[in-house]
Design an enzyme around this catalytic site. Sequence first.
Site, PDB file in Angstrom:
ATOM      1  N   GLY A  39     -37.540 -30.198  15.412  1.00 48.79           N
ATOM      2  CA  GLY A  39     -37.196 -31.304  16.295  1.00 48.79           C
ATOM      3  C   GLY A  39     -36.291 -32.307  15.604  1.00 48.79           C
ATOM      4  N   ASN A 178     -33.204 -16.929  19.228  1.00 49.04           N
ATOM      5  CA  ASN A 178     -32.615 -16.009  18.249  1.00 49.04           C
ATOM      6  C   ASN A 178     -33.146 -14.610  18.565  1.00 49.04           C
ATOM      7  OD1 ASN A 178     -35.191 -15.836  17.187  1.00 49.04           O
ATOM      8  ND2 ASN A 178     -34.751 -17.121  15.412  1.00 49.04           N
ATOM      9  N   LEU A 214     -27.293 -15.110  16.797  1.00 48.87           N
ATOM     10  CA  LEU A 214     -27.537 -13.882  16.032  1.00 48.87           C
ATOM     11  C   LEU A 214     -27.010 -13.960  14.599  1.00 48.87           C
ATOM     12  CD1 LEU A 214     -26.624 -11.320  18.854  1.00 48.87           C
ATOM     13  CD2 LEU A 214     -28.914 -11.923  18.051  1.00 48.87           C
ATOM     14  N   ASP A 245     -31.073 -24.996  14.068  1.00 44.13           N
ATOM     15  CA  ASP A 245     -31.252 -26.365  14.611  1.00 44.13           C
ATOM     16  C   ASP A 245     -29.913 -27.095  14.676  1.00 44.13           C
ATOM     17  OD1 ASP A 245     -33.990 -25.830  14.604  1.00 44.13           O
ATOM     18  OD2 ASP A 245     -34.210 -26.586  12.554  1.00 44.13           O
TER      19      ASP A 245
HETATM   20  O1  RIB Z   1     -35.810 -24.669  11.493  1.00 38.56           O
HETATM   21  C1  RIB Z   1     -36.059 -25.117  10.190  1.00 38.56           C
HETATM   22  C2  RIB Z   1     -37.304 -25.959  10.149  1.00 38.56           C
HETATM   23  O2  RIB Z   1     -38.419 -25.172  10.463  1.00 38.56           O
HETATM   24  C3  RIB Z   1     -37.610 -26.554   8.809  1.00 38.56           C
HETATM   25  O3  RIB Z   1     -36.981 -27.792   8.590  1.00 38.56           O
HETATM   26  C4  RIB Z   1     -39.132 -26.624   8.789  1.00 38.56           C
HETATM   27  O4  RIB Z   1     -39.658 -27.902   8.775  1.00 38.56           O
HETATM   28  C5  RIB Z   1     -39.573 -25.835  10.016  1.00 38.56           C
HETATM   29  O5  RIB Z   1     -39.970 -26.651  11.034  1.00 38.56           O
END
Ligand code: RIB
Length: 300
Positions: A39, A178, A214, A245
């Site tokens: 998040g 993914n 991917l 992210d």
């Molecule tokens: O997507 C990466 C994240 O996954 C990391 O920062 C870790 O905290 C987990 O939540």
Amino acid sequence: MLHNFGSINLDHVYRVPHLVRPGETLASHDYRVGLGGKGANQSLAMARAGGRVCHWGRLGRQDAWARDTLSRAGVEVFRVKLVDAPSGHAIIQVDDAGENAILLFPGANHGFRRADLNELVADTQPGDWLLTQNECVGLDKLIPLAGDHGLKIAFNPAPMTEEVLRLPLSRCRLLFVNRTEAAGLTGLALDVDAEALLDALAVRLPAVEVVLTLGNDGAWYQHGDHRLHQPALPVKAVDTTGAGDTFIGYFMAALQAELPVRDCLERATAAAALAVQHPGAADSIPTVNEVDALLAAEAR
Ligand code: RIB
């Protein structure tokens, strides 16, 4: 405005020659603590991309620095509560090839109650976006609540769990998956080709826009019969943590700026390519200037 209901973790990152095997004791040659959580990473990426994002989260009182880091990046944090509970944290191994393995302790991220969700949704405007991942509790309540309030829901079912299969996913506008998450949602094997995953997602969730990421094989967008593919940029990864992210934050910022989906994919791909070349999760997320410079160099 985009509201992000998402985890905030402290990432303990260990560099290792290979991911530890069952029964093995392995010495790590580097250790760092940084901001993470899917998040928080997505909010930070969205803010660095120039988007408007308000983070909804919970953090142990002793870790207010993490909230300050989000705030300095431009994330609205008045909905991040400091609570008397340990913060979520992740134990992350990163091997010499840049691959990772993550052990999660949800901590404060799992403290949301129904009343909190009601309050959060009540404070939004119909037509706003709600982004969420699968590291906080209450999604079975939040998704219908947000849908009834007129929010557009973007969901990243990471990490993938059995509970995700029971969520009312057809109420989402946009799904970021993914390969593992797409296979989990469709029941297909992990090694089927991308088209098979997209076909199966279109059958399961015909009205939902899907972005399938991917890694080295790029990213796909699908809505109904409309499909786009964005190739990955050839880079050497030192740490892939948080790259997904970064992709999502940059994609949502571009969507918020009303760019065409093709551009959203392109910007998100460039941002992720920069992220994998740096260690850490939040620490590896590029600035908008870095992304613009990379895109300009690619266009030459
Ligand atoms: O997507 C990466 C994240 O996954 C990391 O920062 C870790 O905290 C987990 O939540």
